[in-house]
Design a protein around this motif. Structure first.
Motif: not given
Length: 325
Positions: A58, A61, A64-65, A84, A87-88, A105, A196
């Motif tokens: 988390r 993430e 990343l954003k 995203f 990554f997930k 990432l 997210l």
């Protein structure tokens, strides 16, 4: 189309428990492989628990954003959404203890640039990364094939951005809402948060898009319920409509629960990870550098001084030597 895509077939799951089961499985797989001699009652004193892995992811993430938002030239939304997804997906079938998220990432973002035809060279890409950019390039390019393999080469992503445009056009055409463009700010805020969550692994892009539109309308103190039931889905049966309404409700609930992990907790987990991670995949480790030396001829041998990729609090990637950290 999403209905016939690999995203629908291979990467959309029934519920959150299915995701938790996968994550726990690969957490335990790593521990059984690397900690066979560790007592079951003591294993999480040394290794990360599934909950600690989720906490760490988390945090990354959020990085990343922030990295994508600060990227130059400005990065299209579809590139961010695709990064995203990658990554997930990667961490559904891999443990953070095997592959550190700080290294995966940047590779996810770089690959998404290629797939979404946002044409930036590796040089342009790493220009957004502080520190030793040559080392950053090596890490990204060395991980690119691994990432594609772990995604089963299912690289096409259906994001919710196009469905949002379709809904806005339809609202302008068939709904009495005044100035639908004023919904955009609320929609963008919602979609930024939705990535997210695990929504993109659980729901169709059109469902996420509709949740974003309805959220934005409620922020503007507008009610689009009659538009949804009487206009948009007037031919749908009550069962299908009920499923859609429940999906939208759950997506909005997931977004409401988004919060940043406690910084102190993240630091503690990262320190724990530094001790228990797979050193064969750690660019800082001697075993990793030995493997590189054995795989390459002396003339082609890359620089092997210690290197570590990290992300600062602003979410901008860095490649730091130990002396700079």
């Amino acid at each position: 189309m999403f209905a016939t895509s690999t995203q629908r077939k291979c990467w959309t799951f029934g519920d959150e428990s299915a995701l938790s089961t996968l994550r726990e499985k690969h957490n335990l797989n790593f521990i059984s492989h690397h900690g066979a001699q560790v007592d079951d009652y003591q294993r999480y004193n040394y290794f990360l628990s599934p909950e600690e892995e989720r906490l760490l992811l988390r945090q990354y993430e959020l990085h990343l954003k922030d990295f994508c938002k600060r990227f130059s030239p400005p990065m299209p939304k579809c590139v961010i959404g695709t990064a995203f997804h990658y990554f997930k997906r990667f961490y559904l079938y891999n443990s953070t203890m095997d592959y550190h998220p700080k290294e995966i990432l940047a590779t996810c973002v770089y690959l998404s640039c290629k797939v979404e035809e946002f044409n930036v060279s590796i040089g342009q890409f790493v220009a957004n990364i502080k520190g030793d950019r040559e080392k950053a390039s090596d890490i990204i390019l060395n991980n690119e094939l691994l990432l594609m393999q772990q995604l089963n080469y299912n690289l096409t992503i259906h994001n919710p951005f196009r469905p949002v445009e379709g809904f806005l056009i339809d609202i302008k055409t068939r709904c009495s809402l005044a100035n639908p463009e004023r919904l955009r700010t609320g929609i963008d805020e919602f979609l930024e948060k939705v990535f997210l969550t695990d929504a993109c692994l659980l729901y169709a892009p059109s469902q996420i898009a509709l949740a974003a539109v309805l959220h934005a309308a409620s922020k503007e103190q507008e009610n689009l319920d009659s538009y949804v039931t009487d206009t948009l889905f007037h031919d749908a049966g009550p069962d299908k409509l009920a499923i859609l309404i429940e999906a939208v409700r759950k997506i909005r609930s997931l977004v409401k629960l988004v919060e940043s992990p406690a910084r102190e907790r993240v630091r503690a987990v990262e320190k724990k990870l530094d001790k228990c991670r797979n050193q064969e995949n750690n660019p800082d480790s001697e075993i990793y550098k030995k493997r590189v030396r054995e795989a390459l001829d002396e003339d082609d041998m890359p620089r092997t001084e210690p290197m570590r990729m990290s992300l600062d609090t602003s979410g901008v990637s860095q490649v730091l030597s130990p002396s700079a950290s």
